[in-house]
Design a protein around this motif. Structure first.
Motif, PDB file in Angstrom:
ATOM      1  N   ALA A 182      51.541  -6.591-113.142  1.00 53.58           N
ATOM      2  CA  ALA A 182      53.576  -6.382-113.103  1.00 53.58           C
ATOM      3  C   ALA A 182      54.197  -7.692-112.415  1.00 53.58           C
ATOM      4  CB  ALA A 182      53.207  -5.363-112.214  1.00 53.58           C
ATOM      5  N   THR A 183      54.838  -8.292-113.212  1.00 55.75           N
ATOM      6  CA  THR A 183      55.898  -9.664-112.188  1.00 55.75           C
ATOM      7  C   THR A 183      57.207  -8.992-112.594  1.00 55.75           C
ATOM      8  OG1 THR A 183      54.390 -10.740-113.784  1.00 55.75           O
ATOM      9  CG2 THR A 183      56.657 -11.916-112.583  1.00 55.75           C
ATOM     10  N   ALA A 184      57.338  -9.221-110.975  1.00 53.90           N
ATOM     11  CA  ALA A 184      59.023  -8.595-110.884  1.00 53.90           C
ATOM     12  C   ALA A 184      59.820  -9.939-110.225  1.00 53.90           C
ATOM     13  CB  ALA A 184      59.380  -7.745-109.690  1.00 53.90           C
ATOM     14  N   ILE A 185      61.366 -10.001-111.107  1.00 54.18           N
ATOM     15  CA  ILE A 185      62.390 -10.362-110.498  1.00 54.18           C
ATOM     16  C   ILE A 185      63.268  -9.241-109.795  1.00 54.18           C
ATOM     17  CG2 ILE A 185      64.410 -11.710-112.103  1.00 54.18           C
ATOM     18  CD1 ILE A 185      62.522 -12.791-113.423  1.00 54.18           C
ATOM     19  N   VAL A 186      62.952  -9.860-108.771  1.00 53.35           N
ATOM     20  CA  VAL A 186      64.759  -9.391-107.602  1.00 53.35           C
ATOM     21  C   VAL A 186      65.585 -10.223-107.373  1.00 53.35           C
ATOM     22  CG1 VAL A 186      64.354  -7.779-105.685  1.00 53.35           C
ATOM     23  CG2 VAL A 186      61.866  -8.586-106.986  1.00 53.35           C
ATOM     24  N   PHE A 187      66.443  -9.909-108.079  1.00 47.69           N
ATOM     25  CA  PHE A 187      68.018 -10.001-107.646  1.00 47.69           C
ATOM     26  C   PHE A 187      68.482  -9.386-106.310  1.00 47.69           C
ATOM     27  CE2 PHE A 187      68.024 -10.182-111.721  1.00 47.69           C
ATOM     28  CZ  PHE A 187      68.464 -11.884-112.092  1.00 47.69           C
ATOM     29  N   VAL A 188      68.411 -10.125-105.386  1.00 48.17           N
ATOM     30  CA  VAL A 188      68.407  -9.979-103.431  1.00 48.17           C
ATOM     31  C   VAL A 188      70.805 -10.439-103.496  1.00 48.17           C
ATOM     32  CG1 VAL A 188      68.496  -9.759-101.277  1.00 48.17           C
ATOM     33  CG2 VAL A 188      66.856 -10.501-103.080  1.00 48.17           C
ATOM     34  N   ARG A 189      71.018  -8.657-103.222  1.00 43.46           N
ATOM     35  CA  ARG A 189      72.376  -9.153-103.423  1.00 43.46           C
ATOM     36  C   ARG A 189      72.582  -9.970-101.387  1.00 43.46           C
ATOM     37  NH1 ARG A 189      73.734  -4.511-106.285  1.00 43.46           N
ATOM     38  NH2 ARG A 189      73.442  -4.932-108.567  1.00 43.46           N
ATOM     39  N   LYS A 190      73.375 -10.633-101.308  1.00 44.35           N
ATOM     40  CA  LYS A 190      73.861 -10.630-100.203  1.00 44.35           C
ATOM     41  C   LYS A 190      74.913  -9.601 -99.402  1.00 44.35           C
ATOM     42  CE  LYS A 190      74.842 -14.418 -96.485  1.00 44.35           C
ATOM     43  NZ  LYS A 190      75.957 -15.721 -96.022  1.00 44.35           N
ATOM     44  N   ILE A 241      74.032 -13.469-104.674  1.00 44.67           N
ATOM     45  CA  ILE A 241      72.367 -13.272-105.061  1.00 44.67           C
ATOM     46  C   ILE A 241      71.356 -14.619-104.552  1.00 44.67           C
ATOM     47  CG2 ILE A 241      73.421 -11.437-105.871  1.00 44.67           C
ATOM     48  CD1 ILE A 241      72.434 -13.320-108.577  1.00 44.67           C
ATOM     49  N   ARG A 242      70.311 -13.590-104.646  1.00 50.41           N
ATOM     50  CA  ARG A 242      69.032 -15.117-104.607  1.00 50.41           C
ATOM     51  C   ARG A 242      67.957 -14.167-104.985  1.00 50.41           C
ATOM     52  NH1 ARG A 242      65.049 -14.243-100.185  1.00 50.41           N
ATOM     53  NH2 ARG A 242      66.228 -12.489 -98.625  1.00 50.41           N
ATOM     54  N   VAL A 243      67.076 -15.322-105.936  1.00 49.98           N
ATOM     55  CA  VAL A 243      66.220 -14.896-106.679  1.00 49.98           C
ATOM     56  C   VAL A 243      64.693 -14.626-106.387  1.00 49.98           C
ATOM     57  CG1 VAL A 243      64.680 -15.043-109.205  1.00 49.98           C
ATOM     58  CG2 VAL A 243      67.717 -14.399-108.987  1.00 49.98           C
ATOM     59  N   CYS A 244      63.929 -13.718-105.786  1.00 48.21           N
ATOM     60  CA  CYS A 244      62.747 -13.867-106.003  1.00 48.21           C
ATOM     61  C   CYS A 244      61.598 -13.062-106.931  1.00 48.21           C
ATOM     62  CB  CYS A 244      62.581 -12.334-104.321  1.00 48.21           C
ATOM     63  SG  CYS A 244      63.524 -13.332-102.999  1.00 48.21           S
ATOM     64  N   ILE A 245      60.787 -14.029-106.706  1.00 48.86           N
ATOM     65  CA  ILE A 245      59.366 -13.241-108.089  1.00 48.86           C
ATOM     66  C   ILE A 245      58.334 -13.448-107.516  1.00 48.86           C
ATOM     67  CG2 ILE A 245      58.927 -14.085-110.250  1.00 48.86           C
ATOM     68  CD1 ILE A 245      60.982 -15.988-110.494  1.00 48.86           C
ATOM     69  N   GLY A 246      57.980 -11.793-108.144  1.00 48.27           N
ATOM     70  CA  GLY A 246      56.164 -11.655-107.834  1.00 48.27           C
ATOM     71  C   GLY A 246      56.108 -10.723-108.478  1.00 48.27           C
ATOM     72  N   SER A 247      54.371 -11.071-108.348  1.00 48.66           N
ATOM     73  CA  SER A 247      53.787 -10.375-109.180  1.00 48.66           C
ATOM     74  C   SER A 247      52.594  -9.712-108.417  1.00 48.66           C
ATOM     75  CB  SER A 247      53.131 -11.276-110.065  1.00 48.66           C
ATOM     76  OG  SER A 247      53.813 -11.955-110.986  1.00 48.66           O
ATOM     77  N   ASP A 248      52.078  -8.349-108.669  1.00 44.87           N
ATOM     78  CA  ASP A 248      50.872  -7.892-108.187  1.00 44.87           C
ATOM     79  C   ASP A 248      50.032  -7.523-109.245  1.00 44.87           C
ATOM     80  OD1 ASP A 248      49.517  -6.672-105.862  1.00 44.87           O
ATOM     81  OD2 ASP A 248      50.396  -4.615-106.112  1.00 44.87           O
ATOM     82  N   SER A 249      48.376  -6.952-108.736  1.00 44.63           N
ATOM     83  CA  SER A 249      47.995  -7.022-109.857  1.00 44.63           C
ATOM     84  C   SER A 249      46.989  -5.326-108.934  1.00 44.63           C
ATOM     85  CB  SER A 249      47.171  -7.428-110.440  1.00 44.63           C
ATOM     86  OG  SER A 249      45.975  -8.220-109.616  1.00 44.63           O
ATOM     87  N   HIS A 250      46.130  -4.114-110.086  1.00 41.63           N
ATOM     88  CA  HIS A 250      45.341  -3.909-109.766  1.00 41.63           C
ATOM     89  C   HIS A 250      44.346  -3.302-110.491  1.00 41.63           C
ATOM     90  CE1 HIS A 250      48.279  -1.345-107.230  1.00 41.63           C
ATOM     91  NE2 HIS A 250      48.396  -1.807-106.985  1.00 41.63           N
ATOM     92  N   VAL A 251      43.088  -3.424-110.048  1.00 42.13           N
ATOM     93  CA  VAL A 251      42.085  -2.654-111.298  1.00 42.13           C
ATOM     94  C   VAL A 251      41.363  -1.658-111.211  1.00 42.13           C
ATOM     95  CG1 VAL A 251      39.668  -3.027-111.440  1.00 42.13           C
ATOM     96  CG2 VAL A 251      40.798  -5.277-110.222  1.00 42.13           C
ATOM     97  N   TYR A 252      41.571  -1.205-112.891  1.00 45.19           N
ATOM     98  CA  TYR A 252      41.657  -0.063-113.181  1.00 45.19           C
ATOM     99  C   TYR A 252      39.940  -0.108-114.094  1.00 45.19           C
ATOM    100  CZ  TYR A 252      46.186   0.979-111.967  1.00 45.19           C
ATOM    101  OH  TYR A 252      47.079   1.026-111.039  1.00 45.19           O
ATOM    102  N   GLY A 253      39.148  -0.355-113.585  1.00 44.84           N
ATOM    103  CA  GLY A 253      37.715   0.176-114.113  1.00 44.84           C
ATOM    104  C   GLY A 253      37.609  -1.156-114.742  1.00 44.84           C
ATOM    105  N   ASP A 254      37.335  -1.642-116.207  1.00 48.62           N
ATOM    106  CA  ASP A 254      37.422  -3.052-116.805  1.00 48.62           C
ATOM    107  C   ASP A 254      38.351  -3.789-116.947  1.00 48.62           C
ATOM    108  OD1 ASP A 254      34.574  -2.559-117.036  1.00 48.62           O
ATOM    109  OD2 ASP A 254      34.836  -1.569-119.120  1.00 48.62           O
ATOM    110  N   PHE A 255      39.628  -3.167-116.436  1.00 51.48           N
ATOM    111  CA  PHE A 255      40.754  -3.199-116.480  1.00 51.48           C
ATOM    112  C   PHE A 255      41.885  -4.238-115.740  1.00 51.48           C
ATOM    113  CE2 PHE A 255      39.835  -0.854-120.492  1.00 51.48           C
ATOM    114  CZ  PHE A 255      40.436  -1.841-121.928  1.00 51.48           C
ATOM    115  N   ILE A 256      42.450  -4.853-115.901  1.00 48.49           N
ATOM    116  CA  ILE A 256      43.607  -5.005-114.649  1.00 48.49           C
ATOM    117  C   ILE A 256      45.143  -5.073-114.766  1.00 48.49           C
ATOM    118  CG2 ILE A 256      43.659  -7.021-112.837  1.00 48.49           C
ATOM    119  CD1 ILE A 256      41.281  -8.082-113.519  1.00 48.49           C
ATOM    120  N   SER A 257      45.576  -4.331-114.787  1.00 40.80           N
ATOM    121  CA  SER A 257      47.225  -3.906-114.870  1.00 40.80           C
ATOM    122  C   SER A 257      47.612  -4.759-113.717  1.00 40.80           C
ATOM    123  CB  SER A 257      47.248  -2.958-114.581  1.00 40.80           C
ATOM    124  OG  SER A 257      48.953  -2.227-114.774  1.00 40.80           O
TER     125      SER A 257
END
Length: 161
Positions: A56-64, A38-54
């Motif tokens: 999410a952060t993902a830790i992805v385990f990639v199996r060869k 395996i290898r690990v990939c980490i990434g985050s994303d966001s979306h704006v909803y009015g006055d809020f920002i949502s």
């Protein structure tokens, strides 16, 4: 130190009560016992909803040659910030987790990448944060990936925002 917002779940919505470092180590042990590389990939994303920002952060385990799975953390913040600041907040969230789990990954010899949901094409607004994000991630000693190769942020984290 983990905070209240440290509720990790898989893409099916199952919530895990263990701290993320423990969850990552248990996962690595299980995958190695099953003969998976395996290898690990980490990434985050966001979306704006009015006055809020949502976020999410993902830790992805990639199996060869055997697919992948992820753990995701979500939270919402009351903010009104620029696109560049939001992109850098995403990167900071990813680096924060990378830093937290690095000792476990090093212990088991697992390769890690940090993915940024930032477009390499200067026609896109997110590109304003590219140099800063790349410098931050590379400066921390991590492998950097941006769009279109940043699937941990652009696909996995994006699914959960």
């Amino acid at each position: 130190m983990e905070t209240q917002r440290e509720k990790w779940q898989n893409l099916k919505g199952n919530v895990f009560s263990k701290p993320i470092v423990e969850l990552v180590e248990d996962t690595i042990i299980c995958e190695k016992e099953n003969g998976n590389e395996i290898r690990v990939c980490i990434g985050s994303d966001s979306h704006v909803y009015g006055d809020f920002i949502s976020y999410a952060t993902a830790i992805v385990f990639v199996r060869k040659r055997k697919g992948a799975f992820a753990f995701v953390r979500k939270d919402k913040v009351l903010q009104n910030i620029s696109i560049k600041e939001r992109m850098l907040n995403e990167v900071n969230r990813s680096v924060e987790i990378a830093y937290l789990i690095s000792p476990v990954l090093e212990k088991y010899g697992i390769e890690m990448e940090v993915h940024a949901d930032i477009n390499t094409d200067s026609e896109f607004k997110s590109n304003t944060a590219l140099k800063d994000a790349m410098g931050y991630i590379l400066g921390m000693g991590y492998t950097f990936k941006a769009k279109p190769f940043a699937f941990a942020s652009t696909n996995c984290a994006d699914l959960m925002v």
